[in-house]
Each structure stands twice: as structure tokens, then as C-alpha cells.
Write a protein that holds these residues in place. Structure first.
Motif: not given
Length: 126
Positions: A46-70
Motif C-alpha cells: 500500500e502507498g504511504v506517502s509521496c513527493i513530487s519532483s517540483r515544489r515538493g508537493i506531498r500526499d499521505y495515506a489517511d492512516s499516517v497523516k499527522g504522524r509521517f512526514t516525507i
């Protein structure tokens, strides 16, 4: 040889923290979107988190939001996953993945990525 190498896994008590690293070898990460995925025994990856190549746009799975930082450091060719307030259900093998995508896109579906690391084990237990 082009490869991704994860490190930083280990055994930690519930509520603890770990920082995973994903280092690129043989290529630059500048034009790559990066994702972190995890796979627990008997479960789908399952996907946990990701970050784009420009501007560092991030996304997180609901299960880790607020706890994990990419985050990413292109100069060091490394992407990090800071994991706090770890829970037993976070136990899994964590993989990083990369795909060439210049822009602000990143995704949490495994089929979107073309390069994968071998993974690092994270175990959360008392």
C-alpha cells in the motif's frame, strides 16, 4: 547500476519514531516523483506517502497523516520518511519507489512507479 536503497528500519516501541532513507545510486532524483510503500505479511503493498519532483508537493495515506512526514534532498539524492507516534499496525517492509515525472504530481498507487528498492523492515512492538 541504477538502484534505490532504503535504510533506517528497525524495532521500535509503540509511540516511538524512526527515520527511513531512500538513496539513489547511479542516477539523479531531480526529475523523479518518489513514493513510499509498505507491505505487511499477508497484505497488499500500500502507498504511504509521496513527493513530487517540483515544489515538493506531498500526499499521505489517511492512516499516517499527522504522524509521517516525507521530504527530499536532491543534492544528497535521498528521500526521507520521518515516522512518529508509531503503532503496531505500522509494522511492515517499507519500500521506496521512483518514476520520472517532471512537475507537481505524485501518486500512491504502486503501478505508477517504475523503479523500486528492496525494502527495509519496520517493526513496532513492546
Amino acid at each position: 547500476q541504477l538502484q534505490l536503497v532504503e535504510s533506517g528500519g528497525g524495532l521500535v516501541q509503540p509511540g516511538g519514531s524512526l527515520r527511513l532513507s531512500c538513496a539513489a545510486s547511479g542516477f539523479s532524483l531531480d526529475n523523479y516523483a518518489i513514493g513510499w510503500f509498505r507491505q505487511a505479511p499477508g497484505k497488499e503493498r500500500e502507498g504511504v506517502s509521496c513527493i513530487s519532483s517540483r515544489r515538493g508537493i506531498r500526499d499521505y495515506a489517511d492512516s499516517v497523516k499527522g504522524r509521517f512526514t516525507i521530504s527530499r534532498d536532491n543534492a544528497k539524492k535521498t528521500v526521507y520518511l520521518e515516522m512518529n507516534s508509531l503503532k503496531p499496525e505500522d509494522t511492515a517492509v517499507y519500500h521506496c519507489a521512483a518514476v520520472v515525472r517532471i512537475g507537481i504530481w505524485c501518486g500512491l498507487l504502486r503501478g505508477e512507479y517504475t523503479k523500486w528498492g528492496q525494502g527495509t523492515q519496520v517493526s513496532v512492538s513492546s
